[in-house]
Design an enzyme around this catalytic site. Structure first.
Site, PDB file in Angstrom:
ATOM      1  N   SER A  69       0.799  -1.236   0.000  1.00  0.00           N
ATOM      2  CA  SER A  69       0.000   0.000   0.000  1.00  0.00           C
ATOM      3  C   SER A  69       0.826   1.278   0.000  1.00  0.00           C
ATOM      4  CB  SER A  69      -0.937   0.018   1.199  1.00  0.00           C
ATOM      5  OG  SER A  69      -1.971  -0.892   0.995  1.00  0.00           O
ATOM      6  N   LYS A  72       0.594   3.305  -3.051  1.00  0.00           N
ATOM      7  CA  LYS A  72      -0.629   4.077  -3.347  1.00  0.00           C
ATOM      8  C   LYS A  72      -0.404   5.585  -3.262  1.00  0.00           C
ATOM      9  CE  LYS A  72      -3.584   0.380  -1.507  1.00  0.00           C
ATOM     10  NZ  LYS A  72      -4.397  -0.022  -0.347  1.00  0.00           N
ATOM     11  N   TYR A 197      -2.610  -2.332 -10.614  1.00  0.00           N
ATOM     12  CA  TYR A 197      -2.636  -2.265  -9.140  1.00  0.00           C
ATOM     13  C   TYR A 197      -1.729  -3.341  -8.512  1.00  0.00           C
ATOM     14  CZ  TYR A 197      -4.441  -2.587  -4.391  1.00  0.00           C
ATOM     15  OH  TYR A 197      -4.542  -2.652  -3.017  1.00  0.00           O
ATOM     16  N   TYR A 249      -4.292   3.610   7.823  1.00  0.00           N
ATOM     17  CA  TYR A 249      -5.649   3.048   7.807  1.00  0.00           C
ATOM     18  C   TYR A 249      -6.435   3.432   9.037  1.00  0.00           C
ATOM     19  CZ  TYR A 249      -4.130   0.922   3.652  1.00  0.00           C
ATOM     20  OH  TYR A 249      -3.663   0.756   2.401  1.00  0.00           O
ATOM     21  N   VAL A 267       1.155  -3.936   3.906  1.00  0.00           N
ATOM     22  CA  VAL A 267       1.025  -5.232   4.602  1.00  0.00           C
ATOM     23  C   VAL A 267       2.298  -6.084   4.570  1.00  0.00           C
ATOM     24  CG1 VAL A 267      -1.473  -5.567   4.576  1.00  0.00           C
ATOM     25  CG2 VAL A 267      -0.128  -6.237   2.590  1.00  0.00           C
TER      26      VAL A 267
END
Ligand code: DON
Length: 313
Positions: A69, A72, A197, A249, A267
């Protein structure tokens, strides 16, 4: 002669890494992407670099891990550079969710059915479809080239085992992407968007690579080592704001209170963070807490931020 802050970090870091490392036994490595279950649960490493290129590292900084992530943040920036703010925020919102990173709950609950922000999975999948390029391969190449530029590392590449492992098992992300397509959020073929992605999530880095990328964000888009403006300042401002509000998050509020720095986790156990105007920081600690963030990495950043009074708040 008084010690500079970087000298003090150098003196203290090995001790803090070892004491934070003890947290690893309270967490778990990610296993929903099967290949990630092979990550070393007891590892912890950190690299810090300042504007003159002085760096300090401690712990297991030799290991490579996938960005997951963390990528991103940079696909968001690339999409902003490609099509501008208005077009990007037509497809993704600007608000934290309070839900897990892979939740699709609010996509149906809240109209107009666009993802709440670009850092949750649904939002990042939507962003992948906004990257300019004639094909998914071209889009992926542009993302990789952008990260090579920011990390000053031309050999940055994919971990193809992790890429395949995610692509083969991504039932939840796949269902989310088809749902987004039906809501009119995704441009292009769903499987092509997903490929972009999965590829950017599987880019393999070291702590030093993340620290270099973070250094550019810490200096508002300029590489302080070369003086080159790599990202428009406004887009760095947007990215850093999302890192504060959504980067960790549904633990972003707690992280803002305990550490107080813009950050983005993945992660794989990676965390990219920065001290504005000063340091770029990359760390890895694959043992994750219940919210999916590196358990020892968060503990280490808490110690550093408290000792050096780095919190922005
Ligand atoms: O889509 C996924 O589930 C992963 N490729 C990325 C998730 C992730 O890193 C969430 N981070 N904490």
């Amino acid at each position: 002669m008084s010690l500079t802050e970087i000298d003090r970090i150098h003196a203290l870091l090995p001790h803090w890494v070892e004491s934070s490392r003890q947290q690893c036994s309270y967490g778990k490595v990610a296993s929903y992407i099967p290949e990630l279950s092979k990550s070393p649960i007891g590892a912890l490493g950190i690299h810090i670099i300042d504007a003159s290129g002085h760096s300090v590292s401690a712990g297991d900084t030799e290991i490579s891990f996938t960005m997951q992530s963390i990528s991103k943040v940079f696909t968001l920036i690339l999409a902003l550079m490609d099509i501008g703010e208005e077009a990007v925020f037509d497809k993704v919102g600007m608000e934290p969710t309070g839900d897990n990173f892979n939740s699709m709950l609010k996509l149906e609950l809240v109209q107009p059915g666009i993802p709440f922000n670009p850092l949750i999975n649904a939002g990042a999948i939507a962003i992948s479809s906004l990257i300019a390029g004639a094909s998914s391969t071209e889009k992926s190449c542009r993302v990789l080239d952008f990260l090579r530029l920011l990390s000053n590392n031309d050999s940055l590449s994919y971990d193809l085992d992790v890429y395949r492992s995610e692509s083969d098992t991504a039932n939840l992300n796949r269902s989310m992407a088809y749902f987004l397509k039906d809501n009119g959020v995704l441009e292009g073929a769903v499987e092509d968007v997903l490929d972009v992605y999965f590829r950017h999530c599987s880019i393999s880095v070291t702590c030093a690579d993340l620290a270099q990328m973070a250094l550019v964000l810490a200096h508002n888009g300029k590489n302080p080592l070369t003086g080159e403006q790599l990202i428009p300042r406004r887009y760095v401002q947007i990215a850093k704001t999302f890192m504060i509000t959504c980067g960790m998050y549904n633990a972003s509020g707690e992280f803002a209170i305990q550490v107080g720095l813009p950050a983005k986790s993945g992660v794989s156990g990676g965390i990219l963070t920065l001290v504005p105007g000063r340091y770029g920081i990359g760390l890895v600690g694959p043992s994750l807490n219940r919210k999916g963030n590196s358990i020892a990495g968060v503990a280490l950043l808490e110690s550093l931020s408290r000792e050096f009074d780095w919190s922005l708040f």
